[in-house]
Design an enzyme around this catalytic site. Structure first.
Site, PDB file in Angstrom:
ATOM      1  N   ASP A   1     -13.445 -50.275   5.894  1.00  0.00           N
ATOM      2  CA  ASP A   1     -13.190 -48.861   6.169  1.00  0.00           C
ATOM      3  C   ASP A   1     -14.400 -48.062   5.701  1.00  0.00           C
ATOM      4  O   ASP A   1     -14.621 -47.908   4.495  1.00  0.00           O
ATOM      5  CB  ASP A   1     -11.921 -48.404   5.447  1.00  0.00           C
TER       6      ASP A   1
ATOM      7  N   THR B   1     -16.500 -40.505   2.295  1.00  0.00           N
ATOM      8  CA  THR B   1     -16.964 -40.475   0.907  1.00  0.00           C
ATOM      9  C   THR B   1     -17.217 -41.851   0.316  1.00  0.00           C
ATOM     10  O   THR B   1     -17.917 -41.956  -0.691  1.00  0.00           O
ATOM     11  CB  THR B   1     -15.939 -39.739   0.011  1.00  0.00           C
TER      12      THR B   1
ATOM     13  N   ILE C   1     -17.018 -46.511   1.064  1.00  0.00           N
ATOM     14  CA  ILE C   1     -16.802 -47.663   1.931  1.00  0.00           C
ATOM     15  C   ILE C   1     -15.867 -48.620   1.196  1.00  0.00           C
ATOM     16  O   ILE C   1     -16.094 -48.952   0.036  1.00  0.00           O
ATOM     17  CB  ILE C   1     -18.123 -48.370   2.270  1.00  0.00           C
TER      18      ILE C   1
ATOM     19  N   TYR D   1      -2.089 -36.953  22.181  1.00  0.00           N
ATOM     20  CA  TYR D   1      -3.032 -35.967  21.642  1.00  0.00           C
ATOM     21  C   TYR D   1      -3.858 -35.382  22.778  1.00  0.00           C
ATOM     22  O   TYR D   1      -4.329 -36.109  23.644  1.00  0.00           O
ATOM     23  CB  TYR D   1      -3.932 -36.668  20.622  1.00  0.00           C
TER      24      TYR D   1
ATOM     25  N   GLY E   1      -9.675 -39.459  16.301  1.00  0.00           N
ATOM     26  CA  GLY E   1     -10.525 -40.093  15.301  1.00  0.00           C
ATOM     27  C   GLY E   1     -10.119 -41.515  14.983  1.00  0.00           C
ATOM     28  O   GLY E   1      -8.921 -41.836  14.930  1.00  0.00           O
TER      29      GLY E   1
ATOM     30  N   ASP F   1     -10.183 -43.061  12.234  1.00  0.00           N
ATOM     31  CA  ASP F   1      -9.394 -43.161  11.014  1.00  0.00           C
ATOM     32  C   ASP F   1      -7.930 -42.830  11.270  1.00  0.00           C
ATOM     33  O   ASP F   1      -7.028 -43.471  10.727  1.00  0.00           O
ATOM     34  CB  ASP F   1      -9.966 -42.250   9.931  1.00  0.00           C
ATOM     35  N   ARG F   2      -7.673 -41.855  12.145  1.00  0.00           N
ATOM     36  CA  ARG F   2      -6.284 -41.491  12.441  1.00  0.00           C
ATOM     37  C   ARG F   2      -5.621 -42.580  13.286  1.00  0.00           C
ATOM     38  O   ARG F   2      -4.435 -42.866  13.131  1.00  0.00           O
ATOM     39  CB  ARG F   2      -6.239 -40.132  13.120  1.00  0.00           C
TER      40      ARG F   2
ATOM     41  N   THR G   1      -9.206 -18.736 -16.394  1.00  0.00           N
ATOM     42  CA  THR G   1      -9.842 -18.951 -15.090  1.00  0.00           C
ATOM     43  C   THR G   1      -9.728 -20.413 -14.672  1.00  0.00           C
ATOM     44  O   THR G   1      -9.379 -20.726 -13.535  1.00  0.00           O
ATOM     45  CB  THR G   1     -11.325 -18.541 -15.139  1.00  0.00           C
TER      46      THR G   1
END
Length: 243
Positions: A6, A10, A12, A87, A93, A95-96, A172
């Site tokens: 995958d 961000t 692998i 869709y 995508g 990934d989806r 904050t």
């Protein structure tokens, strides 16, 4: 046994997978990608094939080097899918596609499901009981929310996600954490409720890098599945290998 890969936005992830079981799993980088793949193949010499889903960037030479080691099946829009894609965009995508397929491998006949992937973005994907994929929603993930507060204001600091004990911030820092963590948790709860109104028996899966942190803030009933993407990649490989 095959090597499941995958390549995300961000990180692998690579896993030696056999009959839907993750035998060996690790995160790697583009620099170490080939050496880590070689290491897994050396450990499990029966691996002759790999299934790969790519949405993040990687040097094409790395993929070519991988193809010299094993036969590579790639998740792409033209492959056979275990669901009907309703869709409306020209492409869905990779990934989806993998996430939806992973969920389908886990549901019973005539079950509908919602997949929530809490990563760089939070995606919501809905499949009805007839295995029709309808789409869902895309929302900023935790990191994007923290970065937006920092980048588009003059004085707010850049924070790292953490669990919160109280939704009322008294500084904050705690106010930012409440706004980001509690805000996304409430979004997810509200989204689940909307889908439950369509089908009270809907099965909800949650996955992604921030799923574990967010699950501590959520009390909704769902199935935490950290390897859903990898399971979906493996399922698509099995679904297509005899074509």
């Amino acid at each position: 046994m095959i090597l499941v890969i995958d390549i995300g936005n961000t990180s692998i992830k690579i896993a030696a997978t056999d009959n839907y079981k993750i035998i060996s799993y690790q995160r790697t980088t583009e620099i170490d990608f080939i050496n880590d793949c070689k290491s897994v193949i050396t450990q499990f010499p029966q691996i002759k094939n790999a299934a790969l889903c790519q949405v993040g960037r990687i040097n094409l030479d790395k993929i070519k080097q991988l193809e010299k080691l094993v036969s590579v099946f790639k998740i792409e829009n033209h492959i056979k899918l275990p669901f009907t894609n309703l869709y409306q965009s020209t492409t869905l995508g990779n990934d989806r596609i993998a996430l939806v397929s992973g969920a389908i491998s886990r549901i019973e006949k005539e079950e509908s499901c919602l997949i929530i992937d809490a990563g760089t973005c939070v995606t919501y994907d809905y499949i009805d009981k007839n295995l029709n994929y309808h789409g869902g929603a895309i929302s900023p993930g935790l990191r994007l929310r923290y970065e937006s507060l920092h980048n588009f204001t003059a004085n707010l600091p850049l924070l790292t996600a953490q669990t919160i004990d109280n939704f009322i911030g008294n500084s904050t820092t705690t106010s930012i954490h409440s706004g980001v963590i509690n805000g996304l948790a409430q979004e997810i709860k509200g989204c689940i409720r909307q889908y439950e109104q369509k089908n009270k028996d809907i099965k909800v899966f949650m996955t992604g890098g921030d799923a574990q942190l967010l699950s501590t803030q959520l009390k909704s009933r769902f199935f935490a599945t950290p390897f859903l993407m990898l399971e979906g990649i493996y399922y698509l490989y099995q679904f297509n290998k005899d074509l």
